[in-house]
Scaffold this motif. Structure first.
Motif, PDB file in Angstrom:
ATOM      1  N   THR A   1       0.833  -1.206   0.000  1.00 26.83           N
ATOM      2  CA  THR A   1       0.000   0.000   0.000  1.00 26.83           C
ATOM      3  C   THR A   1       0.863   1.249   0.000  1.00 26.83           C
ATOM      4  O   THR A   1       0.571   2.231  -0.699  1.00 26.83           O
TER       5      THR A   1
ATOM      6  N   ASP B   1      -6.399  -1.669  -4.221  1.00 31.96           N
ATOM      7  CA  ASP B   1      -5.670  -2.448  -5.224  1.00 31.96           C
ATOM      8  C   ASP B   1      -4.721  -3.439  -4.570  1.00 31.96           C
ATOM      9  O   ASP B   1      -4.572  -4.573  -5.041  1.00 31.96           O
TER      10      ASP B   1
ATOM     11  N   GLU C   1      -3.097   4.423 -16.643  1.00 34.23           N
ATOM     12  CA  GLU C   1      -3.663   3.086 -16.798  1.00 34.23           C
ATOM     13  C   GLU C   1      -4.373   2.926 -18.137  1.00 34.23           C
ATOM     14  O   GLU C   1      -4.383   1.840 -18.728  1.00 34.23           O
TER      15      GLU C   1
ATOM     16  N   ALA D   1      -5.626   9.017 -17.686  1.00 37.01           N
ATOM     17  CA  ALA D   1      -4.833   8.359 -16.647  1.00 37.01           C
ATOM     18  C   ALA D   1      -3.843   7.396 -17.296  1.00 37.01           C
ATOM     19  O   ALA D   1      -4.138   6.812 -18.346  1.00 37.01           O
TER      20      ALA D   1
ATOM     21  N   ARG E   1       1.734   1.345 -13.239  1.00 39.43           N
ATOM     22  CA  ARG E   1       0.392   1.768 -13.626  1.00 39.43           C
ATOM     23  C   ARG E   1      -0.329   0.805 -14.577  1.00 39.43           C
ATOM     24  O   ARG E   1      -1.294   1.185 -15.247  1.00 39.43           O
TER      25      ARG E   1
ATOM     26  N   GLY F   1       1.555   7.178  -6.687  1.00 41.95           N
ATOM     27  CA  GLY F   1       0.404   7.957  -7.128  1.00 41.95           C
ATOM     28  C   GLY F   1      -0.762   7.130  -7.615  1.00 41.95           C
ATOM     29  O   GLY F   1      -1.654   7.649  -8.302  1.00 41.95           O
ATOM     30  N   VAL F   2      -0.789   5.862  -7.281  1.00 40.95           N
ATOM     31  CA  VAL F   2      -1.878   4.989  -7.711  1.00 40.95           C
ATOM     32  C   VAL F   2      -3.144   5.312  -6.913  1.00 40.95           C
ATOM     33  O   VAL F   2      -3.112   5.303  -5.675  1.00 40.95           O
ATOM     34  N   PRO F   3      -4.245   5.606  -7.586  1.00 39.84           N
ATOM     35  CA  PRO F   3      -5.498   5.859  -6.853  1.00 39.84           C
ATOM     36  C   PRO F   3      -5.972   4.598  -6.130  1.00 39.84           C
ATOM     37  O   PRO F   3      -5.741   3.477  -6.600  1.00 39.84           O
ATOM     38  N   ASP F   4      -6.621   4.776  -4.992  1.00 39.00           N
ATOM     39  CA  ASP F   4      -7.170   3.637  -4.236  1.00 39.00           C
ATOM     40  C   ASP F   4      -6.105   2.565  -3.988  1.00 39.00           C
ATOM     41  O   ASP F   4      -6.327   1.376  -4.228  1.00 39.00           O
ATOM     42  N   ALA F   5      -4.982   2.996  -3.508  1.00 36.52           N
ATOM     43  CA  ALA F   5      -3.842   2.092  -3.334  1.00 36.52           C
ATOM     44  C   ALA F   5      -4.170   0.918  -2.420  1.00 36.52           C
ATOM     45  O   ALA F   5      -3.816  -0.232  -2.716  1.00 36.52           O
TER      46      ALA F   5
ATOM     47  N   THR G   1       0.894   3.973  -3.016  1.00 41.70           N
ATOM     48  CA  THR G   1       0.575   5.362  -2.667  1.00 41.70           C
ATOM     49  C   THR G   1       1.669   6.305  -3.138  1.00 41.70           C
ATOM     50  O   THR G   1       1.399   7.363  -3.720  1.00 41.70           O
TER      51      THR G   1
END
Length: 282
Positions: free
Chosen positions: A13, A27, A199, A197, A69, A20-24, A17
């Motif tokens: 996590t 995921d 991704e 994004a 990503r 910069g990954v959203p909702d780390a 984080t």
């Protein structure tokens, strides 16, 4: 060194984080669940336990790829859409919740024969067939690899007897008459691609995202050719970008279609257009 699920999860996590990954945290949990082979709902029960070395290595590799990503759906090989799991690879678009609005619009009226233009994973066509008993359909894509993914999904969902997939540049190779035509075409303009994004921009098939122009080329191709394939009172349901409703409606009207509805997504953005061909067939 053998680590517990908790220690692996905390480190992962933090790494996500920092990248910069959203909702780390979400995921990290999904990837740990996949790595250790435990259903997501049971992961909490096994977090205090040691994780086998092979599973640790698999998890760390997944996290490294997610830091880069790569989408979670590509890492675990599937994505849930309208209550079903679909095989997802880098050769097809990752099914999105917004596209379920298109499915809902298509299901608002009964149909027997449906054509899906730019089918990708096949998630739209296969969902429609699964939800509408006795219907059948054709899905086309210009990418042979995407067609293979769609065929695999049809087999997994036991819908191969009602779904046929083929390589075609829009409707060029299509034969038959359809009650319903659906499409989630490439509608992102070249200018907008840089804003996506990572991704999406770096990992999904570019030709399924953009027409390398103004984002409207697919609608010109679809509405310019699909009329003769429609049964009387047949509908066309397409996903659009949030600022494209007026332009797409004008394109449809130019080719003999009437816009019946513009449907918004949960964020209040225009997302789907429903149109009907009003030209009289010869």
């Amino acid at each position: 060194m053998t680590e517990t699920g908790n220690s692996l999860l905390i480190a992962a996590t933090r790494a996500l984080t920092e990248a910069g990954v959203p909702d780390a945290a979400r995921d990290a949990r999904r990837l740990l669940s996949f790595a250790v082979g435990v259903e997501a709902g049971r992961l909490t029960l096994v977090l205090p336990e040691p994780v086998e070395p092979d599973a640790q290595a698999k998890f760390r590799d997944l996290i490294a790829r997610r830091v880069n990503r790569q989408p979670v759906s590509q890492l675990i090989g599937k994505r849930a859409f309208y209550g079903r799991d679909y095989l997802v690879t880098a050769d097809v678009l990752d099914p999105r919740p917004e596209t379920e609005i298109l499915v809902e619009a298509a299901l608002a009226q009964p149909f027997g024969h449906v054509l899906d233009l730019g089918t990708g994973s096949g998630c739209i066509l296969l969902t429609l067939l699964a939800e509408m008993a006795d219907s059948r359909g054709v899905g086309v894509d210009i990418s042979p690899v995407a067609v293979q993914v769609a065929q695999t999904n049809a087999q997994t969902l036991e819908l191969s007897h009602r779904a046929r997939f083929m390589v075609s540049d829009w409707a060029a190779e299509v034969e038959g008459v359809f009650d319903l035509v659906v499409s989630n075409p490439p509608y992102i303009s070249t200018r907008e691609m840089a804003e996506l994004a990572p991704e999406v921009r770096d990992w999904e098939p570019r030709m399924a995202l953009t027409d390398e122009s103004d984002g409207l080329a697919a609608y010109r191709a679809i509405f310019g050719s699909i009329g003769p394939y429609l049964a009387e009172s047949g509908r066309v349901v397409v996903e659009i970008g949030p600022d494209q409703a007026q332009d797409v409606s004008q394109i449809a009207q130019k080719h003999g279609f009437e816009t019946l509805a513009v449907i918004r997504d949960l964020d209040g953005r225009d997302r789907v257009i429903v149109a009907q061909w009003i030209e009289i067939p010869f």
